[in-house]
Design a protein around this motif. Structure first.
Motif, short mmCIF file in Angstrom:
data_model
loop_
_atom_site.label_atom_id
_atom_site.label_comp_id
_atom_site.label_asym_id
_atom_site.label_seq_id
_atom_site.Cartn_x
_atom_site.Cartn_y
_atom_site.Cartn_z
N LYS A 41 -14.38 13.96 -18.16
CA LYS A 41 -15.37 13.93 -19.27
C LYS A 41 -14.36 14.17 -20.53
O LYS A 41 -13.05 14.25 -20.46
CB LYS A 41 -16.09 15.36 -19.27
N ALA A 42 -14.95 13.88 -21.72
CA ALA A 42 -14.18 14.05 -22.94
C ALA A 42 -14.69 14.99 -23.89
O ALA A 42 -16.28 15.08 -23.69
CB ALA A 42 -13.96 12.84 -23.32
N ASP A 43 -14.28 15.51 -24.98
CA ASP A 43 -15.09 16.13 -25.87
C ASP A 43 -15.65 15.14 -26.82
O ASP A 43 -15.14 14.03 -27.23
CB ASP A 43 -14.00 17.14 -26.70
N LEU A 44 -16.81 15.55 -27.14
CA LEU A 44 -17.68 14.50 -28.17
C LEU A 44 -17.84 15.94 -29.69
O LEU A 44 -18.56 16.71 -29.30
CB LEU A 44 -18.79 14.16 -27.58
N HIS A 45 -17.20 15.43 -30.49
CA HIS A 45 -17.43 16.18 -31.47
C HIS A 45 -18.59 16.14 -32.37
O HIS A 45 -18.36 15.43 -33.56
CB HIS A 45 -16.05 16.40 -32.54
N LEU A 46 -19.69 16.53 -31.88
CA LEU A 46 -20.83 16.24 -32.80
C LEU A 46 -21.09 17.14 -33.77
O LEU A 46 -21.82 16.81 -34.68
CB LEU A 46 -22.02 16.68 -31.72
N GLU A 47 -20.21 18.27 -33.89
CA GLU A 47 -20.33 19.02 -35.28
C GLU A 47 -19.68 18.38 -36.30
O GLU A 47 -19.96 18.57 -37.52
CB GLU A 47 -19.54 20.29 -35.13
N GLY A 83 -23.39 22.46 -34.41
CA GLY A 83 -22.42 23.26 -34.88
C GLY A 83 -21.04 23.40 -34.15
O GLY A 83 -20.08 23.93 -34.50
N THR A 84 -21.11 22.94 -32.95
CA THR A 84 -20.01 22.77 -32.07
C THR A 84 -20.04 21.57 -31.43
O THR A 84 -20.82 20.66 -30.99
CB THR A 84 -20.01 23.96 -30.98
N LYS A 85 -18.67 21.11 -30.72
CA LYS A 85 -18.60 20.05 -29.94
C LYS A 85 -19.44 20.05 -28.65
O LYS A 85 -19.77 21.15 -28.13
CB LYS A 85 -17.06 19.65 -29.48
N ALA A 86 -19.49 18.93 -27.89
CA ALA A 86 -20.39 19.07 -26.48
C ALA A 86 -19.55 18.12 -25.54
O ALA A 86 -18.64 17.17 -25.95
CB ALA A 86 -21.72 18.56 -26.63
N ASP A 87 -19.68 18.44 -24.38
CA ASP A 87 -18.98 17.52 -23.42
C ASP A 87 -19.64 16.25 -23.18
O ASP A 87 -20.97 16.08 -23.25
CB ASP A 87 -19.08 18.19 -21.80
#
Lengths: 345, 345, 345, 345
Positions: free
Chosen positions: C271-277, D269-273
């Protein structure tokens, strides 16, 4: 200031006219550096465009320098070098908000038509923020004159509407300036075959230099047959009409493949036959369009990155005080092998 | 088996014919449970469709049961209930791979045209895997007969090509079965206004029941004027031609708004005038299409989820041995207030 | 026949294997003329692809000659020269009918995975009609080997999904074969700027030869900063991920402009981080795709019309009996400056 | 005038503030007739939105009457009733010209954020011509308050980005006001199945009334499993994230079908996987978007033609001087079964 003025069917003159003034807070007055002549200007001079009244300064293309600005213009400053768009866009009406600037309810094609145009020392441009485009530093301004009208017209009405795709087969009927502009910008999408059709051998030779993979002189009436030969009997994915007469529109109907598009650019003065009895089940689309110039920012990027060199459409140059000579040359384009002419100080 | 056979212009008969046999490994033989009559069948009977030869069994619509399968059919088993598509698709040629099944190089509209059709007890279906659709358990098979042709035709040629959108204004010229199918499926996209135009008051009443927001009887020649009145002088975003004569195609040209689409469904027997002198700068598109039936799986989902009830197009029912009565009723549709008829055992 | 066989994690061998036979009426047996090695083959050899069992013949790319055909194959004849697609498509299932061949319910990527592949003298190809493509007369077959997988992968997953447009700015993270295939095919759409990012200077040099307008060696961790410098702080319209690790996917998030697309090509194992913030309000799209090879006919036209020269991806050539050397070279690609290798008789 | 003012994290007050004045020729001052509270206002009050400074008047939604106009406003007159858009659009910058008003270089979401907002008696609206929409005669103004933000947000970010289609299967994670706005506007496209997922049974009951075909309370952690059950193991074509936390974004990844879309609406407000190891070959798209309000004219047509009734989102009404009570009710929405509240004179 000196200006080229419409004096009624068949008549034009260079006259002294007062300097244009800011009339609305969204206006700019632009000092014209370079302009050109459009086929439409010739139509006007024949008396074919009833919206153009006596005394109108012609011209809807050019590059210039901002001279004066209305109080609500936010994007430009005096001294900025700008491309004049042939289409004036208010940016506010329903059509402008949809990107269909050609149908702006208070703008559209008005320059050199219902208001004075660019074949003069100065011109008033309504809706400056949304009708002028900044000249990038170091840009070739001859090329940018082609962005006022001819390049977006060929691109939007011909190439975008025609859905040119990598590997596709296109034919352009008419190798005049606008047909060649369509040819140049069609190459953005890497069609496999680009067939140019015209009656003038010189224009066909130019077409080959500008990227045509095949050329057809249609004077023997066998153009459709030849296109079918080139395409293995299949026809073309995109047929671009760049003349504006029934015969060329008919030719497009004869050569479009099932699933293809006929993209009309030509200015038509009369109706044409549409052979629905042959086309109803061919899954084709026919499109018409007055250029919106919505693609001008995109085209500017392609010019600056050398993906297209619109200067190749320019064949002649004239000083501004020789504009009548420019008209003479452009008005007998075939004889003079003329495409676009530049008129400058 | 008994079958409805074309006997030359103006002539048809119910005859005994041999059972169809599997001719290729991709074939199916289908026992027909329900079929119907299409306006195209009436055209054939007039002698207007030269590809139909004497002795041809007509019909290209129906629901049935798989009787026998060729060795390469992978998707179906004998006993499966299926919708017959009016378009045969090989699934392999360039056109089929692009979803343009109507132009399948060895298929397309062949049923009841160049091969025997569905107005019989049994029919051979080429390319069964890609030309039949499984009937979901518990489905209403009357509704599904409408999926053979009329519903995908109205939807693909009229609604999809016409780019119907939420809030848009559409007009459909012709309130026969295919125009009404376009009306029904246009509602998938929630247009704000759906104007139906026809000469027959009964069909206009039906239109209102099926979702039209306005109806216009065009017999006074003022339909264009009335559409302009309804749309505040703007015209319609989508004009769907569902008749197939020059007058209705002209009406579409008169009512389409700038930026709009004329989506042709009608089968045309003659050319029409295209008023390019008015339309060249109106940014419109005109589309033609023979139905591809590429939307059949989507339509099946909308029927099963009750987003559309195509059974509402059915006005009459006949036992199979009364098929000549069915033709009589459907052939005088206006007099009989007939839309689609169901023919079944 | 001789074949390259997977013998468990870290192990491979060239072995004698029986000739493949027609197993279904839609099969073809193809004599392989040229094949190549894919990065995926290296993943398999590491033991990372659990669907590949011991004894599997590897390879999913190649050009060959039809040797034998099942009874239902309609399009080909023995002796025809064909491109083998890495994706087997039945042409009948819901996914195939939508052009999403990668998810064919009985096909997809099976060659050299769940069935024996092309790194052998002969291979059995299921669904031959819809999984093989005819070699045009006179075509360069080295180039066509690139059409089995690498070119459609770069084009579909990177360029089409990434919506590359004339005048746009793109960045490709990863200048291996697939990243370079994306670079080559992105040029179909005339982007203004094509930025290649990699850790290997040789690959960046190759990128420049293949059309990159800027290259960035990302080993100093400043790639995002440099992209922002090149793009005036705006970022790129299209960021193509062609590596398959979290770091490169994160870089794409750092450089995509508002309204842009991140088109993932890489095969990811984690998996990878997705920076939705940071991205929730940036109006971006992220796409993933296993190649469908639906663009193969289009790509073939672009190769034949010399709009792209995929042979430029080929760096090494080996005789078939030297295939272990080919693996050695390709397996240490950086050291050997290797991109694609050709293996042939 | 009285206004609701942000006084720092956790603090708000109703205060007397000076009347807003025209500051630029493109401004309008609007007397607010009705306004509402957005979930974003609650975020601001928690101190989560650093761009909001002490003393800011909150609110970015409302219907009002033009009180005063700057000299360059062309479209409106004093006394006109207008919808206030939550997004201010200059109409001139690159983003506005592309319809991406959310990223207007001098506008975007500024109301009740970087400039004073609508929870007051009067508000100054920049770029009035391109940020206000005329109230049609006789319109229900409660419904129109929903057009300021919630309806275009659900529609653009969820439904349009999610490519909802006739017959498709959608799931919306989060049945708060914005999720319900997505549900309402998804019905424009006639999906076959609309699954709502939430932790609150009351909201799920509301969902059923507003068109959901299935509801799932996700508190048992089995929502993905249940969606797979409903969809026959296939997943959904469109998964709309309307919460803004990693768990709901993960759920979308678990339920999206191959070829599907995850359309994010939630403010994160935060990243998601992102599980690229499972999704890289699933041919999906993930979209993010801050609402552009480019669809407001379309939505207005759908409201006026009764294709959608956004008033159904309104659960409570308050007089303006009771705005603190309105916040109390909306701030404990679950306890109060509150969705949207109307605040009016």
């Amino acid at each position: 200031m000196r200006a080229l003025v419409y004096k009624g069917p068949g008549q034009k003159a260079v006259e002294d006219r007062p300097m244009p003034k800011i009339a609305a807070p969204t206006d700019a007055v632009v000092k014209i550096v370079k302009t050109t002549i459009c086929g439409t200007d010739l139509h006007i001079l024949k008396g074919d465009v009833p919206t153009v009244t006596l005394g109108r300064i012609l011209g809807h293309e050019g590059v210039g320098v901002i001279q004066e600005l209305g109080g609500a213009v936010a994007t430009f400053h005096p001294g900025d070098r700008v491309i004049v768009s042939c289409i004036s866009s208010c940016g506010k009406c329903e059509y402008c908000r949809k990107g269909m600037y050609s149908h702006c309810t208070t703008g559209g094609w008005i320059l050199g038509n219902t208001i004075d145009g660019t074949q003069a020392e100065y011109v008033r441009i309504p809706y400056a923020d949304t009708s002028l485009y900044r000249v990038p530093a170091g840009a070739d301004e001859d090329s940018l004159v082609m962005l006022s009208d001819i390049l977006p017209t060929g691109f939007e009405c011909g190439v975008l509407n025609g859905k040119v795709q990598p590997g596709s087969t296109i034919a352009i009927v008419g190798a005049g300036p606008v047909g060649l502009a369509a040819l140049l910008t069609a190459q953005f999408y890497s069609p496999a075959a680009s067939i140019m059709i015209d009656l003038d051998d010189n224009r066909l030779e130019v077409s080959t230099r500008l990227g045509a993979t095949a050329t057809i002189n249609s004077k023997d009436g066998k153009a459709a047959e030849k296109v079918m030969g080139i395409t293995g009997g299949r026809g073309v994915d995109t047929a671009i009409e760049a003349v504006g007469v029934p015969a060329s529109f008919l030719l497009c109907q004869d050569i479009v493949a099932p699933g293809g598009v006929i993209a009309n650019i030509g200015v038509h003065g009369t109706k044409a036959d549409l052979h629905l009895e042959r086309l109803w089940d061919r899954n084709i689309a026919i499109t018409t369009r007055l250029v919106d110039t919505v693609s001008t920012p995109m085209l500017l990027k392609t010019v600056q990155s050398r993906k297209v060199d619109p200067k190749r459409l320019i064949t002649h140059r004239f000083k501004r005080d020789m504009i009548l000579d420019a008209y003479e040359t452009f008005g007998h384009a075939a004889k003079n092998n003329a495409l676009k002419v530049i008129i400058e100080d």
